[in-house]
Design a protein around this motif. Structure first.
Motif, PDB file in Angstrom:
ATOM      1  N   GLY A 185       0.817  -1.210   0.000  1.00 24.96           N
ATOM      2  CA  GLY A 185       0.000   0.000   0.000  1.00 24.96           C
ATOM      3  C   GLY A 185       0.848   1.257   0.000  1.00 24.96           C
ATOM      4  O   GLY A 185       0.526   2.255  -0.652  1.00 24.96           O
ATOM      5  N   LYS A 186       1.971   1.217   0.732  1.00 23.16           N
ATOM      6  CA  LYS A 186       2.853   2.389   0.788  1.00 23.16           C
ATOM      7  C   LYS A 186       3.472   2.666  -0.582  1.00 23.16           C
ATOM      8  O   LYS A 186       3.571   3.823  -0.996  1.00 23.16           O
ATOM      9  CB  LYS A 186       3.939   2.187   1.847  1.00 23.16           C
ATOM     10  CG  LYS A 186       3.394   2.247   3.265  1.00 23.16           C
ATOM     11  CD  LYS A 186       4.486   2.254   4.301  1.00 23.16           C
ATOM     12  CE  LYS A 186       5.042   0.891   4.564  1.00 23.16           C
ATOM     13  NZ  LYS A 186       5.942   0.839   5.733  1.00 23.16           N
ATOM     14  N   TYR A 187       3.882   1.614  -1.284  1.00 21.89           N
ATOM     15  CA  TYR A 187       4.453   1.810  -2.617  1.00 21.89           C
ATOM     16  C   TYR A 187       3.408   2.346  -3.586  1.00 21.89           C
ATOM     17  O   TYR A 187       3.684   3.253  -4.380  1.00 21.89           O
ATOM     18  CB  TYR A 187       5.055   0.504  -3.152  1.00 21.89           C
ATOM     19  CG  TYR A 187       6.458   0.264  -2.667  1.00 21.89           C
ATOM     20  CD1 TYR A 187       7.521   1.033  -3.153  1.00 21.89           C
ATOM     21  CD2 TYR A 187       6.737  -0.700  -1.722  1.00 21.89           C
ATOM     22  CE1 TYR A 187       8.817   0.829  -2.707  1.00 21.89           C
ATOM     23  CE2 TYR A 187       8.025  -0.917  -1.261  1.00 21.89           C
ATOM     24  CZ  TYR A 187       9.059  -0.149  -1.764  1.00 21.89           C
ATOM     25  OH  TYR A 187      10.340  -0.350  -1.314  1.00 21.89           O
ATOM     26  N   ILE A 188       2.208   1.795  -3.527  1.00 19.30           N
ATOM     27  CA  ILE A 188       1.131   2.262  -4.412  1.00 19.30           C
ATOM     28  C   ILE A 188       0.817   3.725  -4.123  1.00 19.30           C
ATOM     29  O   ILE A 188       0.634   4.525  -5.053  1.00 19.30           O
ATOM     30  CB  ILE A 188      -0.112   1.370  -4.263  1.00 19.30           C
ATOM     31  CG1 ILE A 188       0.197  -0.019  -4.847  1.00 19.30           C
ATOM     32  CG2 ILE A 188      -1.320   1.994  -4.958  1.00 19.30           C
ATOM     33  CD1 ILE A 188      -0.828  -1.080  -4.512  1.00 19.30           C
ATOM     34  N   GLN A 189       0.757   4.100  -2.851  1.00 21.81           N
ATOM     35  CA  GLN A 189       0.481   5.486  -2.465  1.00 21.81           C
ATOM     36  C   GLN A 189       1.558   6.412  -3.022  1.00 21.81           C
ATOM     37  O   GLN A 189       1.259   7.477  -3.555  1.00 21.81           O
ATOM     38  CB  GLN A 189       0.410   5.591  -0.942  1.00 21.81           C
ATOM     39  CG  GLN A 189       0.152   6.993  -0.415  1.00 21.81           C
ATOM     40  CD  GLN A 189      -1.262   7.476  -0.646  1.00 21.81           C
ATOM     41  OE1 GLN A 189      -2.131   6.744  -1.089  1.00 21.81           O
ATOM     42  NE2 GLN A 189      -1.489   8.741  -0.370  1.00 21.81           N
ATOM     43  N   LYS A 190       2.828   6.021  -2.928  1.00 16.74           N
ATOM     44  CA  LYS A 190       3.921   6.858  -3.453  1.00 16.74           C
ATOM     45  C   LYS A 190       3.833   7.006  -4.969  1.00 16.74           C
ATOM     46  O   LYS A 190       4.045   8.079  -5.510  1.00 16.74           O
ATOM     47  CB  LYS A 190       5.284   6.268  -3.070  1.00 16.74           C
ATOM     48  CG  LYS A 190       5.644   6.438  -1.615  1.00 16.74           C
ATOM     49  CD  LYS A 190       6.005   7.876  -1.327  1.00 16.74           C
ATOM     50  CE  LYS A 190       6.486   7.990   0.102  1.00 16.74           C
ATOM     51  NZ  LYS A 190       6.558   9.373   0.544  1.00 16.74           N
ATOM     52  N   LEU A 191       3.533   5.917  -5.660  1.00 17.86           N
ATOM     53  CA  LEU A 191       3.391   5.974  -7.113  1.00 17.86           C
ATOM     54  C   LEU A 191       2.231   6.876  -7.522  1.00 17.86           C
ATOM     55  O   LEU A 191       2.331   7.656  -8.465  1.00 17.86           O
ATOM     56  CB  LEU A 191       3.201   4.564  -7.689  1.00 17.86           C
ATOM     57  CG  LEU A 191       4.426   3.651  -7.635  1.00 17.86           C
ATOM     58  CD1 LEU A 191       4.043   2.227  -8.011  1.00 17.86           C
ATOM     59  CD2 LEU A 191       5.526   4.177  -8.555  1.00 17.86           C
ATOM     60  N   TYR A 192       1.147   6.772  -6.783  1.00 18.61           N
ATOM     61  CA  TYR A 192      -0.040   7.601  -7.057  1.00 18.61           C
ATOM     62  C   TYR A 192       0.293   9.081  -6.865  1.00 18.61           C
ATOM     63  O   TYR A 192      -0.034   9.915  -7.701  1.00 18.61           O
ATOM     64  CB  TYR A 192      -1.179   7.164  -6.138  1.00 18.61           C
ATOM     65  CG  TYR A 192      -2.408   8.033  -6.253  1.00 18.61           C
ATOM     66  CD1 TYR A 192      -3.264   7.934  -7.345  1.00 18.61           C
ATOM     67  CD2 TYR A 192      -2.706   8.969  -5.266  1.00 18.61           C
ATOM     68  CE1 TYR A 192      -4.380   8.730  -7.467  1.00 18.61           C
ATOM     69  CE2 TYR A 192      -3.839   9.778  -5.353  1.00 18.61           C
ATOM     70  CZ  TYR A 192      -4.661   9.653  -6.463  1.00 18.61           C
ATOM     71  OH  TYR A 192      -5.768  10.454  -6.560  1.00 18.61           O
ATOM     72  N   GLU A 193       0.970   9.406  -5.746  1.00 11.84           N
ATOM     73  CA  GLU A 193       1.344  10.785  -5.467  1.00 11.84           C
ATOM     74  C   GLU A 193       2.285  11.335  -6.546  1.00 11.84           C
ATOM     75  O   GLU A 193       2.183  12.489  -6.942  1.00 11.84           O
ATOM     76  CB  GLU A 193       2.004  10.898  -4.102  1.00 11.84           C
ATOM     77  CG  GLU A 193       1.049  10.708  -2.936  1.00 11.84           C
ATOM     78  CD  GLU A 193       1.765  10.625  -1.602  1.00 11.84           C
ATOM     79  OE1 GLU A 193       3.019  10.701  -1.555  1.00 11.84           O
ATOM     80  OE2 GLU A 193       1.071  10.480  -0.590  1.00 11.84           O
ATOM     81  N   ALA A 194       3.203  10.480  -7.029  1.00 11.05           N
ATOM     82  CA  ALA A 194       4.155  10.908  -8.050  1.00 11.05           C
ATOM     83  C   ALA A 194       3.474  11.241  -9.370  1.00 11.05           C
ATOM     84  O   ALA A 194       3.955  12.078 -10.131  1.00 11.05           O
ATOM     85  CB  ALA A 194       5.222   9.839  -8.258  1.00 11.05           C
ATOM     86  N   ARG A 195       2.355  10.584  -9.646  1.00 13.66           N
ATOM     87  CA  ARG A 195       1.646  10.809 -10.910  1.00 13.66           C
ATOM     88  C   ARG A 195       0.773  12.062 -10.878  1.00 13.66           C
ATOM     89  O   ARG A 195       0.358  12.546 -11.913  1.00 13.66           O
ATOM     90  CB  ARG A 195       0.808   9.612 -11.255  1.00 13.66           C
ATOM     91  CG  ARG A 195       1.668   8.389 -11.542  1.00 13.66           C
ATOM     92  CD  ARG A 195       0.930   7.372 -12.286  1.00 13.66           C
ATOM     93  NE  ARG A 195       0.552   7.937 -13.585  1.00 13.66           N
ATOM     94  CZ  ARG A 195       0.470   7.243 -14.680  1.00 13.66           C
ATOM     95  NH1 ARG A 195       0.748   5.974 -14.670  1.00 13.66           N
ATOM     96  NH2 ARG A 195       0.079   7.804 -15.806  1.00 13.66           N
ATOM     97  N   LEU A 196       0.456  12.528  -9.666  1.00 12.61           N
ATOM     98  CA  LEU A 196      -0.408  13.729  -9.564  1.00 12.61           C
ATOM     99  C   LEU A 196       0.298  14.997  -9.954  1.00 12.61           C
ATOM    100  O   LEU A 196       1.368  15.295  -9.839  1.00 12.61           O
ATOM    101  CB  LEU A 196      -0.970  13.856  -8.149  1.00 12.61           C
ATOM    102  CG  LEU A 196      -1.985  12.784  -7.767  1.00 12.61           C
ATOM    103  CD1 LEU A 196      -2.462  13.019  -6.339  1.00 12.61           C
ATOM    104  CD2 LEU A 196      -3.191  12.845  -8.699  1.00 12.61           C
TER     105      LEU A 196
END
Length: 196
Positions: A185-196
């Motif tokens: 979940g932490k990795y997915i959250q970081k990837l999501y934030e990076a795409r914003l």
């Protein structure tokens, strides 16, 4: 790596401050099986065994660990959850736990319900940590399934076995706990934030 399946409850027998470090001595049934340099999770905090004497062993927490976990608030005779690192090839009965506490949370409610217990915890969601329904979270080193997920809180259901064999039986509203959120979940959250 850990699984979040608690092996034993340890009792803190001594706490010693040494400049910015904190040395904790713990009595445990697993002590005879430990060796110096081994990693053990203490309420979910991965610490290295630095000394063994009889049925006790000692670990050292550095300043960063003291500042980011509940370890600095522990007292002699307090009970803590213990788990040794998993062996390669063992079953992963809980979920992947690193022993790296993400933040301290607060227990806000304990509700007994027909033989099981529901615990609710709040946390600072501005740090980017999240939970999801039926996802995993680690509370004081215990691998748990989230049964209710909100923006800055979640609940878990505790079965009688877990209640009896961990320090959950000592938690109450207002208790501080160590939280480690699911690594995927932490990795997915970081990837999501990076795409914003």
């Amino acid at each position: 790596m850990f699984t979040g399946i608690i092996e034993d409850l340890g009792t803190i027998t001594n706490i010693e401050n040494d400049r910015d470090n904190l040395h904790l001595t713990i009595k445990s049934a697993i002590t005879p099986e430990l060796k110096i340099d081994q990693s053990v999770a203490h309420n979910g905090i991965c610490l290295t065994v630095v000394d063994i004497s009889g049925d006790t062993y000692t670990v050292t927490a550095i300043k960063e660990t003291i500042e980011k976990t509940t370890i600095g608030h522990l007292q002699p005779n307090e009970t803590i959850n213990l788990e040794r690192a998993m062996k390669l090839g063992d079953r992963l009965d809980g979920h992947i736990v690193q022993g790296h506490v993400d933040q301290v949370g607060v227990c806000t409610a304990v509700k007994e319900e027909n033989g099981s217990w529901y615990f609710t915890f709040t946390y600072d969601s501005s740090l980017g940590n999240v939970t999801i329904e039926k996802g995993s979270a680690t509370v004081n080193g215990v691998s748990l399934t989230v049964v209710n997920s909100g923006k800055d809180e979640f609940s878990v259901a505790i079965i009688p076995y877990t209640y009896a064999h961990t320090n959950f039986k000592h938690l109450k509203a207002g208790s501080n706990v160590n939280l480690e959120f699911d690594v995927l979940g932490k990795y997915i959250q970081k990837l999501y934030e990076a795409r914003l």
